[in-house]
Write an enzyme that holds these catalytic residues in place. Structure first.
Site, short mmCIF file in Angstrom:
data_model
loop_
_atom_site.label_atom_id
_atom_site.label_comp_id
_atom_site.label_asym_id
_atom_site.label_seq_id
_atom_site.Cartn_x
_atom_site.Cartn_y
_atom_site.Cartn_z
N ALA A 191 0.65 -1.05 -0.01
CA ALA A 191 -0.03 -0.22 0.18
C ALA A 191 1.19 1.51 0.24
O ALA A 191 1.64 1.58 -0.85
CB ALA A 191 -1.21 -0.19 1.29
N SER A 192 0.81 2.13 0.97
CA SER A 192 1.56 3.48 1.01
C SER A 192 2.87 3.59 1.65
O SER A 192 3.85 4.43 1.21
CB SER A 192 0.65 4.22 1.72
OG SER A 192 -0.50 4.55 0.82
N VAL A 193 3.10 2.12 1.81
CA VAL A 193 5.10 2.36 1.63
C VAL A 193 5.67 1.38 0.53
O VAL A 193 6.37 2.12 0.22
CB VAL A 193 5.65 0.53 2.53
CG1 VAL A 193 7.14 0.03 2.65
CG2 VAL A 193 4.84 0.63 3.83
#
Length: 376
Positions: free
Chosen positions: A58-60
């Site tokens: 995801a937003s990593v």
């Protein structure tokens, strides 16, 4: 090598069924001081979590895109202040009054471009009407298709004036493609993955890759059914990562195992080599826009991540000045620039692993153990 307080925090979260499983790694000065794989990668089959278990990031994904962009800035391929229409001629979203302001690379990096996330807008917004993809769902869109839809949304603020978490990193993905002439996965592979030997990082993986099953709190498997949040819904599609035809989301689309994620953040913490100059990393650490999180909590956002403030540091268990962020499938990470301490905490349970007690418990235990010299 382990940190006893961190071990207890992780084991407690698994035993209490707050998370299904996790891989937690801690490094200081590039040296691993804690490695722990706990709980289950898949509850139904009783598959244990392993250090090599792959996670949907995801937003990593976002800090990898930020570093890729800053590498291109160092090369002179991109420029922080040149309007992005220099590379993306058709990307011209307008304000509510019909005017079309210029948007810069730096505004995309700092989430100050005036864009939004569909999941963060009320039902029936233009993001809903245009069916903009947030990068977590499974669609028939291409990256160019989604960019065109974003370009028809109304800007929420004059660029450069206001922080708003958004699809900006998906626009950066399109910008990287336009500037390099390569696909986003190829550009990231060449600029980041090959120099750092990140063998597991990818925007799609084979179906036989051992990947953690995605759960919501209560250890309920996440499916393609929309999950309500405070404003709209989050459209997850865990199977997306196996489908190579899906558009590569610079904001949410990658997968990797924890050791590759740690290797990436260690490179940043140790000054950026061989991808970035240390002066560039220092500029990325600096707060560029203030964020009023609640009436009493304020911090700032830099080029790729948030910066812990005197308000938020104690809340997150992080030293003031640490940079950090998370991922919607249940992840957090942080770097303390002062001690070059990196924490990577990847779970398969959301939102507990991202915004529950777990990440702050792990971070707090990390810094307490390290300050006391408690390393087993």
């Amino acid at each position: 090598m382990t940190l006893p307080g961190v071990t207890r925090a992780v084991d407690r979260a698994v035993a209490d069924r707050h998370i299904a499983g996790a891989v937690v790694l801690v490094a200081r000065d590039g040296q691993l001081v804690h490695e722990q794989a706990a709980g289950m990668a898949d509850v139904e089959s009783q598959t244990p979590m392993a250090p090599t278990t792959v996670f949907r990031l995801a937003s990593v994904t976002k800090p990898v895109i930020a570093v890729t962009v800053m590498h291109l800035v160092e090369q002179g391929t991109l420029d922080l202040t040149t309007p992005i229409t220099h590379w993306l001629q058709g990307f011209r979203p307008a304000l509510a009054d019909g005017s079309v302001p210029e948007i810069t690379v730096d505004q995309l990096l700092t989430h100050t471009a005036g864009l939004a996330y569909r999941m963060g807008e009320p039902p029936g917004s233009d993001y809903d009407r245009l069916e903009v993809s947030d990068g977590l769902d499974r669609t028939d869109l291409t990256l160019a298709d989604n960019l065109e839809r974003i370009s028809r949304t109304t800007l929420r603020a004059v660029p450069g004036t206001e922080y708003r978490y958004s699809v900006a990193y998906d626009v950066l993905g399109a910008l990287i493609e336009a500037a390099t002439g390569a696909t986003l996965p190829r550009a990231v592979q060449d600029i980041v993955c090959v120099p750092l030997q990140l063998a597991s990082f990818a925007f799609s993986i084979g179906e036989r890759t051992p990947i953690a099953t995605a759960y919501s709190d209560g250890l309920i498997p996440i499916t393609d059914e929309p999950i309500p949040n405070d404003t709209n819904v989050v459209r997850y599609a865990p199977e997306r990562i196996f489908d190579a035809s899906q558009w590569p989301s610079g904001g949410a689309g990658a997968a990797a195992h924890a050791h590759d994620v740690l290797r990436f953040f260690n490179a940043v913490a140790l000054g950026g080599a061989p991808i970035l100059r240390s002066s560039t990393v220092a500029e990325m650490y600096a707060g560029r826009i203030g964020r009023q999180l609640t009436p009493t909590l304020r911090d700032s956002f830099g080029r790729g991540w948030a910066i812990a403030s005197p308000d938020t540091g104690p809340l997150y268990g992080l030293p003031v000045g640490s940079v950090h962020w998370g991922g919607a499938y249940g992840h957090t990470w942080s770097i303390d620039p002062a001690t070059r301490t990196v924490i990577v905490a990847l779970t398969n349970t959301s939102p507990e692993g991202t915004a529950g007690a777990f990440p702050s418990d792990v971070a707090r235990a990390t810094h307490v153990d390290l300050a006391a010299g408690e390393i087993d």
